[in-house]
Write a protein that holds these residues in place. Structure first.
Motif, PDB file in Angstrom:
ATOM      1  N   LEU A 172       0.813  -1.214   0.000  1.00 26.76           N
ATOM      2  CA  LEU A 172       0.000   0.000   0.000  1.00 26.76           C
ATOM      3  C   LEU A 172       0.849   1.267   0.000  1.00 26.76           C
ATOM      4  O   LEU A 172       0.331   2.359  -0.242  1.00 26.76           O
ATOM      5  CB  LEU A 172      -0.945   0.011   1.203  1.00 26.76           C
TER       6      LEU A 172
ATOM      7  N   GLN B  18      -1.837   2.549  -4.656  1.00 24.19           N
ATOM      8  CA  GLN B  18      -2.404   3.742  -4.045  1.00 24.19           C
ATOM      9  C   GLN B  18      -3.358   4.436  -5.000  1.00 24.19           C
ATOM     10  O   GLN B  18      -3.262   4.305  -6.220  1.00 24.19           O
ATOM     11  CB  GLN B  18      -1.294   4.715  -3.630  1.00 24.19           C
TER      12      GLN B  18
ATOM     13  N   ASN C 254      -2.097   8.138   0.917  1.00 27.10           N
ATOM     14  CA  ASN C 254      -2.676   7.361   2.008  1.00 27.10           C
ATOM     15  C   ASN C 254      -2.537   5.868   1.721  1.00 27.10           C
ATOM     16  O   ASN C 254      -2.480   5.451   0.558  1.00 27.10           O
ATOM     17  CB  ASN C 254      -4.157   7.707   2.196  1.00 27.10           C
ATOM     18  N   THR C 255      -2.489   5.096   2.775  1.00 29.92           N
ATOM     19  CA  THR C 255      -2.374   3.643   2.622  1.00 29.92           C
ATOM     20  C   THR C 255      -3.761   3.070   2.327  1.00 29.92           C
ATOM     21  O   THR C 255      -4.337   2.323   3.130  1.00 29.92           O
ATOM     22  CB  THR C 255      -1.786   3.008   3.885  1.00 29.92           C
ATOM     23  N   GLN C 256      -4.276   3.405   1.168  1.00 23.59           N
ATOM     24  CA  GLN C 256      -5.590   2.933   0.757  1.00 23.59           C
ATOM     25  C   GLN C 256      -5.613   2.825  -0.755  1.00 23.59           C
ATOM     26  O   GLN C 256      -5.196   3.743  -1.462  1.00 23.59           O
ATOM     27  CB  GLN C 256      -6.693   3.883   1.232  1.00 23.59           C
TER      28      GLN C 256
ATOM     29  N   SER D  11      -6.789  -1.714   2.652  1.00 28.82           N
ATOM     30  CA  SER D  11      -6.269  -0.845   3.708  1.00 28.82           C
ATOM     31  C   SER D  11      -5.754  -1.737   4.825  1.00 28.82           C
ATOM     32  O   SER D  11      -6.104  -2.928   4.886  1.00 28.82           O
ATOM     33  CB  SER D  11      -7.355   0.103   4.236  1.00 28.82           C
TER      34      SER D  11
END
Length: 402
Positions: free
Chosen positions: A204, A210, A216-218, A309
């Motif tokens: 991630l 990403q 963001n780690t999503q 996530s």
């Protein structure tokens, strides 16, 4: 000259072939072990849960100082709190078509992951690694879902197979280590859980996983072409989960491989003497168990557009162990336990929103109490003065001895 005076023996009548022994009809306990004990365990858990609900209610607590003067206030408030909470639990989980749909969707990943733990149990392995196998399945299914461009239907099938393959690969590592080196599956699967979490976070952090323009780690959600078709608030993954349960039942009870798994789980030494390839059975069992955990991951990723996530899997992999234990390591029992836990999870939110404002965490206490009593049938039978009719004991893994 001597004469033979021996009287000849009369000819014996030919023996009639014995009629083959009739196979006793399959009892209910063969496919749903300890129904009475399990239902009694659930009832006891609900009774204890009612006490906890009552003493967690603010109005009940306020009535305690004058309990001996006006005891009716205490019992009225306690009854109201318990009644409102359990009614909200019931109606919130199965009280309408919409609620049933949510419960089924919530239960589907628990059923799939629980089946993976169940199958490993029957082969004598304690699979603690469903969480890690689920994460790898989600990683594979998600990547295929939001990066590949394929026609609808084909995209869903490829993403689904990728999720199953990712979980199977992670389960195979523990299976090969057990088969080739004797490494204990409990230790290796626990360590693989941590490794899977670290691998997910690492991926991630890369641009390929990403969302565009975000650090963001999503990940992005999967494309619509890779999602399960929906009917109302139900998606096709629920049907896939029940089909997987039927397949596991057939595998364990009607196939040669299933017979070998059950034989090895009961006594690996005797199975080895009988000519079975015990290492191959261990490896195969963990591959299939991992694949089922990977299938559980697709219920969220491909079912309702979940993004990858660090917290996307929740505790499904660990809850699967509880589901398998409650289901007594049988496919049908696992399905019923998954449905029960799904209903408790959905109904817990309704309990919190009810007039009693019961904490949602109490549903987790109910789950723990149910498993506690199911795991200790002698305790339940002693408390309720029941006769010991549990001829089908819980199938436990034989792997603790190495």
């Amino acid at each position: 000259m001597s004469t033979d005076t021996t009287t000849p023996e009369p000819a014996k009548a030919p023996e009639q072939p014995k009629a083959p022994a009739k196979r006793p009809p399959m009892a209910a306990a063969d496919w749903l072990p300890s129904v009475r004990t399990t239902l009694a365990a659930i009832a006891l858990a609900l009774v204890i849960g009612a006490v906890l609900i009552a003493f967690s209610n603010e109005a009940v607590i306020k009535s305690l100082p004058y309990f001996f003067s006006y005891p009716w206030d205490f019992f009225r408030e306690a009854g109201s709190a318990v009644g409102n909470s359990y009614w909200a639990l019931l109606t919130g989980s199965v009280g309408s078509g919409h609620a049933i749909g949510i419960t089924l969707v919530r239960s589907a990943p628990l059923i799939c992951a629980g089946l993976g733990v169940t199958l490993a149990f029957r082969a004598g392995l304690f699979n603690i690694g469903a969480q890690g196998q689920l994460l790898l399945g989600a990683l594979a299914a998600g990547y295929v879902g939001f990066t590949w461009h394929l026609p609808p239907g084909i995209h869903l099938l490829v993403a689904l197979l990728a999720g199953v393959a990712g979980g199977a690969l992670w389960g195979a590592i523990a299976g090969v280590l057990k088969a080739r080196t004797g490494a204990h599956e409990v230790i290796t699967t626990i360590m693989l859980n941590y490794l899977a979490s670290a691998l997910l976070i690492y991926c991630l952090g890369k641009n390929a996983f990403q969302r565009p323009g975000s650090d963001n780690t999503q990940s992005p959600p999967v494309f619509d072409s890779a999602t399960f078709p929906t009917v109302g608030n139900l998606h096709l993954g629920v049907i896939v989960a029940f089909l997987a349960a039927g397949l596991v039942w057939w595998l364990l009870n009607r196939s040669t491989l299933g017979f070998e798994m059950r034989a090895v789980g009961a006594n690996p030494d005797a199975s080895r003497t009988a000519g079975m390839n015990v290492p191959a059975v261990y490896t195969t069992a963990m591959v299939i168990a991992g694949g089922l955990a990977g299938l559980a991951a697709t219920m969220g990723i491909l079912g309702h557009h979940d993004s990858l996530s660090p917290t996307m899997a929740g505790t499904i992999g660990f809850d699967a162990i509880t589901v398998a234990l409650l289901g007594r390591a049988t496919p049908l029992g696992t399905v019923l336990a998954g449905l029960l836990f799904g209903a408790l999870s959905v109904g817990g939110v309704a309990m919190q929103a009810s007039a009693a404002s019961t904490p949602k965490e109490l549903t987790q206490v109910l789950q723990a109490l149910i498993v506690l009593f199911v795991a200790a049938p002698a305790l339940v039978q002693g408390m309720l003065r029941m006769k010991d009719t549990d001829s089908n004991k819980t199938v436990m893994a034989k792997g603790w001895g190495g």
